[in-house]
Design an enzyme around this catalytic site. Structure first.
Site, PDB file in Angstrom:
ATOM      1  N   HIS A  64      -0.961  11.275  -1.808  1.00  0.00           N
ATOM      2  CA  HIS A  64      -2.271  10.829  -1.317  1.00  0.00           C
ATOM      3  C   HIS A  64      -3.217  11.996  -1.092  1.00  0.00           C
ATOM      4  O   HIS A  64      -4.340  12.017  -1.598  1.00  0.00           O
ATOM      5  CB  HIS A  64      -2.097  10.030  -0.015  1.00  0.00           C
ATOM      6  CG  HIS A  64      -3.398   9.536   0.539  1.00  0.00           C
ATOM      7  ND1 HIS A  64      -4.214  10.317   1.341  1.00  0.00           N
ATOM      8  CD2 HIS A  64      -4.039   8.349   0.400  1.00  0.00           C
ATOM      9  CE1 HIS A  64      -5.290   9.624   1.666  1.00  0.00           C
ATOM     10  NE2 HIS A  64      -5.211   8.434   1.107  1.00  0.00           N
ATOM     11  N   HIS A  91       0.825  -1.220   0.000  1.00  0.00           N
ATOM     12  CA  HIS A  91       0.000   0.000   0.000  1.00  0.00           C
ATOM     13  C   HIS A  91       0.859   1.270   0.000  1.00  0.00           C
ATOM     14  O   HIS A  91       1.797   1.372   0.791  1.00  0.00           O
ATOM     15  CB  HIS A  91      -0.858  -0.035   1.276  1.00  0.00           C
ATOM     16  CG  HIS A  91      -1.850   1.075   1.403  1.00  0.00           C
ATOM     17  ND1 HIS A  91      -2.035   1.762   2.588  1.00  0.00           N
ATOM     18  CD2 HIS A  91      -2.739   1.617   0.523  1.00  0.00           C
ATOM     19  CE1 HIS A  91      -2.995   2.650   2.443  1.00  0.00           C
ATOM     20  NE2 HIS A  91      -3.438   2.591   1.194  1.00  0.00           N
TER      21      HIS A  91
END
Ligand code: G3P
Ligand code: MG
Length: 262
Positions: free
Chosen positions: A70, A28
């Site tokens: 992100h 991730h």
């Protein structure tokens, strides 16, 4: 473990007959707890732990360059300030995206998608590119990332990425510019008609928060001819439950605790 890129058995074929690009275990945000998320340092760390597949978050600079980040804003994971999508790539590329994490990573840059593609292709690895648009730029981000992926992977002989997004409009943009790249719909809740929505978007996968993925949900996704994936699994009991149920992909931060068996 295999990265599936050269496997040819039917279990690795998507419903559209294209090669499914990902193994079971996917790191991730690069591998972004032990190293700064969404940086090449994180990818290298995941690779050192045996990972051959990575998820990352991609958005556009003001001048339209796809890069990894992100958040919509720069503060949490870089030395920058303000909205990332309001700055040109030349300025973003000078930021330090490592020192917030640890002194050892000071000076680590924000990577362009081009730099990450060079790493992934060079290592013969696989990638799930989450299209994470600056709000209001959903369609455009999908279109630009789609075009860029086709350019970067052209002639590489490597398996294409999987695109994913929480934003259906981003997936529509990617479908317009790169219809041959497989798509997955990300869900943090099972809103009404979610499975029909994934099918309408031509998705090959549905990727949910792991807490949503019970056996009935998993079976419904697979019965619709799609792969079922989950994020972000860092608990061994949850991983065991999902593997026993037949999950197709697990996105994890815990690259040091979960050896990527397949
Ligand atoms: O793509 C799966 C996962 O990354 C979605 O959540 O917030 O970590 O991008 P987030
Ligand atoms: Mg993500």
């Amino acid at each position: 473990m295999s990265n599936n890129s050269s496997d040819s058995d039917n279990s690795n074929d998507s419903p559209a007959g294209k090669t499914w690009p990902l193994p079971l275990w996917i790191a991730h945000r690069g591998a972004g707890k032990l190293a700064p998320e969404n940086t090449l340092a994180a990818f290298r760390l995941g690779a050192r732990h045996g990972y051959r597949a990575f998820e990352c978050d991609v958005k556009l600079s003001r001048d339209g360059i796809p890069f990894l980040l992100h958040d919509a804003t720069l503060e949490r994971t870089s030395t920058g300030r303000g909205a990332a999508g309001e700055q040109d790539w030349a300025a973003l590329a000078r930021l330090d995206a490592g020192s917030w994490h640890s002194p050892a990573h000071a000076g680590e840059p924000l990577p362009s998608l081009e730099a990450v593609a060079a790493f992934i292709i060079g290592q013969g690895m696989a990638i799930n590119i989450e299209i994470k648009p600056t709000p209001g730029q959903e369609r455009q981000t999908g279109e630009v990332v789609g075009r860029e992926v086709l350019r970067l992977w052209a002639g590489s002989g490597q398996v294409l990425p999987l695109f994913s997004s929480f934003q259906p409009e981003a997936l529509r943009g990617a479908r317009d510019s790169a219809p041959e790249v497989l798509r997955g719909l990300l869900l943090d809740k099972l809103r009404p008609e979610w499975l029909d929505e994934a099918a309408e978007l031509g998705c090959s996968a549905v990727i949910t928060n792991f807490r949503l993925m019970d056996e009935a949900t998993l079976a419904a996704i697979q019965a619709a001819g799609m792969k079922a994936l989950v994020y972000t699994v860092n608990d061994a009991k949850a991983a065991s439950r999902l593997i026993a149920a037949g999950i197709d992909g697990i996105i994890t931060d815990a690259v040091d605790r979960f050896p990527p068996s397949r």
